[in-house]
Design an enzyme around this catalytic site. Structure first.
Site, short mmCIF file in Angstrom:
data_model
loop_
_atom_site.label_atom_id
_atom_site.label_comp_id
_atom_site.label_asym_id
_atom_site.label_seq_id
_atom_site.Cartn_x
_atom_site.Cartn_y
_atom_site.Cartn_z
N CYS A 251 0.83 -1.21 0.00
CA CYS A 251 0.00 0.00 0.00
C CYS A 251 0.87 1.26 0.00
O CYS A 251 1.66 1.48 0.90
CB CYS A 251 -0.89 -0.03 1.24
SG CYS A 251 -1.81 1.49 1.49
N TRP B 146 -7.69 -7.21 4.81
CA TRP B 146 -6.31 -7.45 5.27
C TRP B 146 -6.30 -8.43 6.44
O TRP B 146 -7.04 -8.24 7.40
CB TRP B 146 -5.68 -6.14 5.74
CG TRP B 146 -5.59 -5.07 4.69
CD1 TRP B 146 -6.21 -3.87 4.71
CD2 TRP B 146 -4.79 -5.11 3.50
NE1 TRP B 146 -5.86 -3.15 3.59
CE2 TRP B 146 -5.00 -3.88 2.83
CE3 TRP B 146 -3.94 -6.05 2.92
CZ2 TRP B 146 -4.38 -3.57 1.62
CZ3 TRP B 146 -3.34 -5.75 1.71
CH2 TRP B 146 -3.55 -4.52 1.08
N VAL C 125 -5.78 0.10 5.98
CA VAL C 125 -4.47 0.39 6.56
C VAL C 125 -3.96 1.65 5.87
O VAL C 125 -4.37 1.91 4.74
CB VAL C 125 -3.48 -0.78 6.34
CG1 VAL C 125 -3.76 -1.91 7.27
CG2 VAL C 125 -3.45 -1.25 4.89
N GLU D 101 -5.35 7.74 8.75
CA GLU D 101 -5.15 8.55 7.54
C GLU D 101 -3.66 8.88 7.42
O GLU D 101 -3.10 9.61 8.25
CB GLU D 101 -6.00 9.82 7.65
CG GLU D 101 -5.74 10.87 6.60
CD GLU D 101 -5.85 10.37 5.17
OE1 GLU D 101 -6.79 9.63 4.83
OE2 GLU D 101 -4.94 10.70 4.38
N SER D 102 -3.03 8.32 6.39
CA SER D 102 -1.58 8.45 6.26
C SER D 102 -1.10 9.90 6.23
O SER D 102 -0.06 10.23 6.80
CB SER D 102 -1.09 7.72 5.01
OG SER D 102 -1.67 8.30 3.86
N TYR E 295 -5.61 4.77 -8.04
CA TYR E 295 -6.71 3.81 -7.80
C TYR E 295 -7.93 4.14 -8.65
O TYR E 295 -8.73 3.29 -8.94
CB TYR E 295 -7.16 3.88 -6.34
CG TYR E 295 -6.13 3.43 -5.35
CD1 TYR E 295 -6.21 2.16 -4.79
CD2 TYR E 295 -5.10 4.27 -4.97
CE1 TYR E 295 -5.29 1.74 -3.86
CE2 TYR E 295 -4.16 3.85 -4.05
CZ TYR E 295 -4.26 2.59 -3.51
OH TYR E 295 -3.33 2.17 -2.60
N1 GSH Z 1 -6.80 7.81 2.85
C1 GSH Z 1 -6.22 6.65 3.35
C2 GSH Z 1 -6.31 5.58 2.30
C3 GSH Z 1 -5.86 4.25 2.81
C4 GSH Z 1 -6.32 3.12 1.89
O1 GSH Z 1 -7.10 3.32 0.96
N2 GSH Z 1 -5.78 1.93 2.13
C5 GSH Z 1 -6.19 0.78 1.32
C6 GSH Z 1 -4.96 -0.03 0.92
S1 GSH Z 1 -3.94 0.76 -0.25
C7 GSH Z 1 -7.02 -0.17 2.16
O2 GSH Z 1 -6.62 -0.54 3.24
N3 GSH Z 1 -8.18 -0.58 1.66
C8 GSH Z 1 -9.03 -1.51 2.35
C9 GSH Z 1 -10.23 -1.93 1.53
O3 GSH Z 1 -10.41 -1.44 0.41
O4 GSH Z 1 -10.98 -2.78 2.02
C10 GSH Z 1 -4.79 6.97 3.77
O5 GSH Z 1 -4.10 7.69 3.04
O6 GSH Z 1 -4.36 6.51 4.80
#
Ligand code: GSH
Length: 245
Positions: free
Chosen positions: A49, A86, A126, A141-142, A188
Site C-alpha cells: 500500500c 487485510w 491500513v 489517515e496516512s 486507484y
Molecule cells: N486515505 C487513506 C487511504 C488508505 C487506503 O485506501 N488503504 C487501502 C490499501 S492501499 C485499504 O486498506 N483498503 C481496504 C479496503 O479497500 O478494504 C490513507 O491515506 O491513509
C-alpha cells in the site's frame, strides 16, 4: 458506508473513496489524551500500500522505528468468515515479512476497527496507528500520521532536526500535494474504475500529472525546492508501488 474499496464506486463507474474516519492527533504535550511516548503506539501496514509506505518512510527518515514498532499484514486481501480484507498470518513463517499480530492477537485489521468503534461501518483500511494504552485507533489517515511523525515525536527521534513540512515551503507543498493526490496518488481511480469513461478521465489526469512532475524534476532535485519535503515522499512511495499494484 463501503466495506471495501471495491464498493466505493459511483453509479457512473468511477472510484470515489470515502474519507478516513479516525483523525485524532498524537501530541508532544505530555498531558494530551494521545501523548507522544516511546513504545505506546503501534503501526499496522501493508507493504503493497503506497499510503502505508509514506508512514514507513517517515519512521526511517526521522529515526523513529525504535519508538513506534510496526507490523505488516499479508500482501493480498483474504476472505474471513464475514469479510474480505487485510489479514495476519497465523504463524511467522507463513508469508515472508508478514507476522501474526503481536499486540491483540487479531486475525484481521477489521478487528481493530471493531475494538475501536462498535458503530464502525466503513472499510477497514491500513495504515492504522494503534494506541496500546487506550486500546483504540488514533488515526487511519496516512497524510495525518506523517504530520505527527514529522513534529510530535522529536524528543525521541534520531533525526529531530529533519522537518519535511517547513513553514516557508508549506504553501508550495500543499499545492504540489493537491496535484499529486488528484493525479497520481489516486491512481486507484484508474484501477477501480468500472466504466471506460471514468477510466479514461483518470488515466489522462494521471499522465498529465506525471508529465508535470517530470518537468519539475528535470529542472530541480526535489518537487518544491532543493530540499526533500513531504511532497517528495508522498510522490515517491506511490511511484515505487505503481507497477506492482
Ligand atoms: N486515505 C487513506 C487511504 C488508505 C487506503 O485506501 N488503504 C487501502 C490499501 S492501499 C485499504 O486498506 N483498503 C481496504 C479496503 O479497500 O478494504 C490513507 O491515506 O491513509
Amino acid at each position: 458506508m463501503a466495506r471495501s474499496a471495491h464498493n466505493e464506486v459511483t453509479d457512473s463507474g468511477a472510484f470515489d473513496p470515502s474519507p478516513s474516519t479516525f483523525r485524532s492527533f498524537v501530541s508532544r504535550d505530555s498531558s494530551a489524551r494521545f501523548a507522544a511516548a516511546p513504545g505506546r503506539y503501534h503501526l499496522y501496514v501493508s507493504y503493497s500500500c503506497p499510503w502505508d509506505c509514506r508512514c514507513l518512510a517517515y519512521l526511517k527518515l526521522k529515526g523513529l522505528d525504535h519508538v513506534i514498532r510496526f507490523t505488516w499484514v499479508k500482501p493480498v486481501f483474504e476472505r474471513t468468515n464475514d469479510h474480505m480484507g487485510w489479514v495476519f498470518p497465523a504463524a511467522g513463517d507463513e508469508e515472508p515479512g508478514a507476522e501474526p499480530d503481536p499486540i491483540n492477537g487479531a486475525k484481521s485489521i477489521r478487528e481493530f476497527y471493531e475494538i475501536a468503534s462498535t458503530k464502525y461501518a466503513g472499510k477497514p483500511s491500513v495504515p492504522v496507528l494503534w494506541d496500546k494504552q487506550l486500546k483504540t485507533i488514533v488515526n487511519n489517515e496516512s497524510s495525518g500520521i506523517i504530520r505527527m511523525l514529522n513534529t510530535e515525536f522529536n524528543e525521541f527521534a534520531e533525526n529531530p532536526g529533519l522537518d519535511l513540512y517547513p513553514a516557508h515551503l508549506q504553501a508550495s507543498i500543499d499545492e504540489i500535494n493537491e496535484l499529486v493526490y488528484e493525479g497520481i496518488n489516486i491512481v486507484y481511480k484508474c484501477g477501480f474504475a468500472k466504466q471506460q469513461g471514468p477510466y479514461d478521465e483518470a488515466v489522462t489526469k494521471l499522465y498529465e500529472a506525471l508529465d508535470k512532475c517530470e518537468d519539475t524534476l528535470s529542472r530541480q532535485r526535489f518537487l518544491c525546492s532543493n530540499q526533500i519535503t513531504e511532497a517528495d515522499v508522498r510522490l515517491f512511495t506511490t511511484l515505487i508501488r505503481f507497477d506492482e499494484v
